[in-house]
Scaffold this motif. Sequence first.
Motif, PDB file in Angstrom:
ATOM      1  N   SER A 186       1.575  15.479  -0.837  1.00  0.00           N
ATOM      2  CA  SER A 186       1.390  14.035  -0.706  1.00  0.00           C
ATOM      3  C   SER A 186       1.104  13.666   0.740  1.00  0.00           C
ATOM      4  O   SER A 186       0.328  12.772   1.017  1.00  0.00           O
ATOM      5  N   ALA A 187       1.700  14.418   1.641  1.00  0.00           N
ATOM      6  CA  ALA A 187       1.464  14.122   3.049  1.00  0.00           C
ATOM      7  C   ALA A 187       0.015  14.378   3.416  1.00  0.00           C
ATOM      8  O   ALA A 187      -0.567  13.685   4.226  1.00  0.00           O
ATOM      9  N   ALA A 214      -2.147  11.589   0.851  1.00  0.00           N
ATOM     10  CA  ALA A 214      -1.974  10.139   0.928  1.00  0.00           C
ATOM     11  C   ALA A 214      -2.913   9.560   1.958  1.00  0.00           C
ATOM     12  O   ALA A 214      -3.155  10.146   2.992  1.00  0.00           O
ATOM     13  N   GLY A 215      -3.503   8.385   1.585  1.00  0.00           N
ATOM     14  CA  GLY A 215      -4.549   7.854   2.442  1.00  0.00           C
ATOM     15  C   GLY A 215      -4.089   6.891   3.432  1.00  0.00           C
ATOM     16  O   GLY A 215      -4.848   6.308   4.128  1.00  0.00           O
ATOM     17  N   HIS A 234       1.666   4.129  -4.970  1.00  0.00           N
ATOM     18  CA  HIS A 234       1.636   5.349  -5.782  1.00  0.00           C
ATOM     19  C   HIS A 234       2.705   6.312  -5.296  1.00  0.00           C
ATOM     20  O   HIS A 234       2.740   6.649  -4.107  1.00  0.00           O
ATOM     21  N   ALA A 235       3.519   6.772  -6.234  1.00  0.00           N
ATOM     22  CA  ALA A 235       4.541   7.753  -5.868  1.00  0.00           C
ATOM     23  C   ALA A 235       3.867   9.101  -5.617  1.00  0.00           C
ATOM     24  O   ALA A 235       3.097   9.566  -6.454  1.00  0.00           O
ATOM     25  N   PRO A 236       4.123   9.733  -4.463  1.00  0.00           N
ATOM     26  CA  PRO A 236       3.545  11.059  -4.212  1.00  0.00           C
ATOM     27  C   PRO A 236       4.161  12.082  -5.154  1.00  0.00           C
ATOM     28  O   PRO A 236       5.334  11.967  -5.520  1.00  0.00           O
ATOM     29  N   ASP A 237       3.377  13.097  -5.539  1.00  0.00           N
ATOM     30  CA  ASP A 237       3.912  14.085  -6.484  1.00  0.00           C
ATOM     31  C   ASP A 237       4.561  15.275  -5.790  1.00  0.00           C
ATOM     32  O   ASP A 237       5.390  15.955  -6.379  1.00  0.00           O
ATOM     33  N   ARG A 238       4.171  15.544  -4.548  1.00  0.00           N
ATOM     34  CA  ARG A 238       4.796  16.652  -3.803  1.00  0.00           C
ATOM     35  C   ARG A 238       5.113  16.210  -2.383  1.00  0.00           C
ATOM     36  O   ARG A 238       4.412  15.378  -1.806  1.00  0.00           O
ATOM     37  N   LEU A 239       6.132  16.815  -1.841  1.00  0.00           N
ATOM     38  CA  LEU A 239       6.563  16.444  -0.490  1.00  0.00           C
ATOM     39  C   LEU A 239       5.489  16.794   0.541  1.00  0.00           C
ATOM     40  O   LEU A 239       5.174  15.992   1.414  1.00  0.00           O
ATOM     41  N   ASP A 240       4.910  17.992   0.430  1.00  0.00           N
ATOM     42  CA  ASP A 240       3.900  18.409   1.405  1.00  0.00           C
ATOM     43  C   ASP A 240       2.503  17.956   1.001  1.00  0.00           C
ATOM     44  O   ASP A 240       1.748  17.440   1.813  1.00  0.00           O
ATOM     45  N   GLN A 270       0.834  -1.206   0.000  1.00  0.00           N
ATOM     46  CA  GLN A 270       0.000   0.000   0.000  1.00  0.00           C
ATOM     47  C   GLN A 270       0.869   1.257   0.000  1.00  0.00           C
ATOM     48  O   GLN A 270       0.590   2.211  -0.705  1.00  0.00           O
ATOM     49  N   LEU A 271       1.948   1.227   0.766  1.00  0.00           N
ATOM     50  CA  LEU A 271       2.824   2.399   0.855  1.00  0.00           C
ATOM     51  C   LEU A 271       3.535   2.674  -0.471  1.00  0.00           C
ATOM     52  O   LEU A 271       3.739   3.822  -0.837  1.00  0.00           O
ATOM     53  N   GLY A 272       3.910   1.619  -1.164  1.00  0.00           N
ATOM     54  CA  GLY A 272       4.671   1.809  -2.404  1.00  0.00           C
ATOM     55  C   GLY A 272       3.812   1.841  -3.650  1.00  0.00           C
ATOM     56  O   GLY A 272       4.326   1.892  -4.757  1.00  0.00           O
TER      57      GLY A 272
END
Lengths: 127, 175
Positions: B170-171, B174-175, B162-168, B158-160
């Motif tokens: 995505s935080a 992200a679900g 989808h790559a987040p697009d932004r550092l903040d 689950q963690l890997g």
Amino acid sequence: MSIAEVTVSRTGGPVSVRVVERRRPQGVVTVVWRFEGVSGCEGIVGEISREIPEVPLGAPGTVDGKGFLVDGFVVPLVDRPPAPYQVVVTVVQGGREVHQAVPPEHGTGTIGPDEIRFRYPFLVRVA
Amino acid sequence: MAVTDLGTLLAVLLVLAMATERWVAIVGTVFPRLVDEARNEARGADRARRLAVQGVAFAGAWIAAACVAGRGVPTLAALGGLVHVGALALPTPLVALLACGGSAFWSQVMQGAAAVKDIARTRRCAERLALRARAERMGVTLAEDGAPADRRSRLRLQLGAHAPDRLDASARRAG
């Protein structure tokens, strides 16, 4: 969510990040993502578990200006009523702790039978 | 409509169409004039012959469909009853009408349906292989059915995922 800024020394040695759950026996499953800055994900640097608590990020020159997102779950390891937990993220350089924080987002609290997701983004700067 | 129901319906229609064709062939053998096109050159006579053949075919298909509806016995009630195929229930005359389409037609439809099922199966296999490859890259253990072997493996996937697009951002997202 605010992004922490971690300053490391150019001559202090390789940089790594450590994630532990202070009040064991809870476990953690964590991946560390690297970004060009605040955007532009470059991929997963490594993963952290209870057995492997530390991931190397690289030499100071290679991590300067890079962003890192510690994204993980606290996993309850025993079936019992809600228990307290606290996740601590530590940035280490050359074996020396240069930054330590509890993720503001679900980094501490109580955990029941379900896992809890926490996140901690930070930027690395070389002094 | 479930895919299995559709497949079963097509199989029933194919069998009924084959039975109808045999029935028309038998009637044609008993009454050769019915199938002898050369002797019915006049346009009006041939039209009447064609109608007769279609009538014979429909009658045969109806009786055959009634056999299916009546579980082997073509009763009067079954002639006006329903043919049950899985969750489907179609009127017997409608099934008879469809069966008149001929076995070649329903055979082609069945082949088409089988091809669609094959494509879906191939896509599922490809997705399963891709998931397994991704899991192996991540060092995650998968069970035989392709599902994560344990809770930690599921969370790791689950963690890997989808790559987040932004550092903040995505935080936050992200679900």
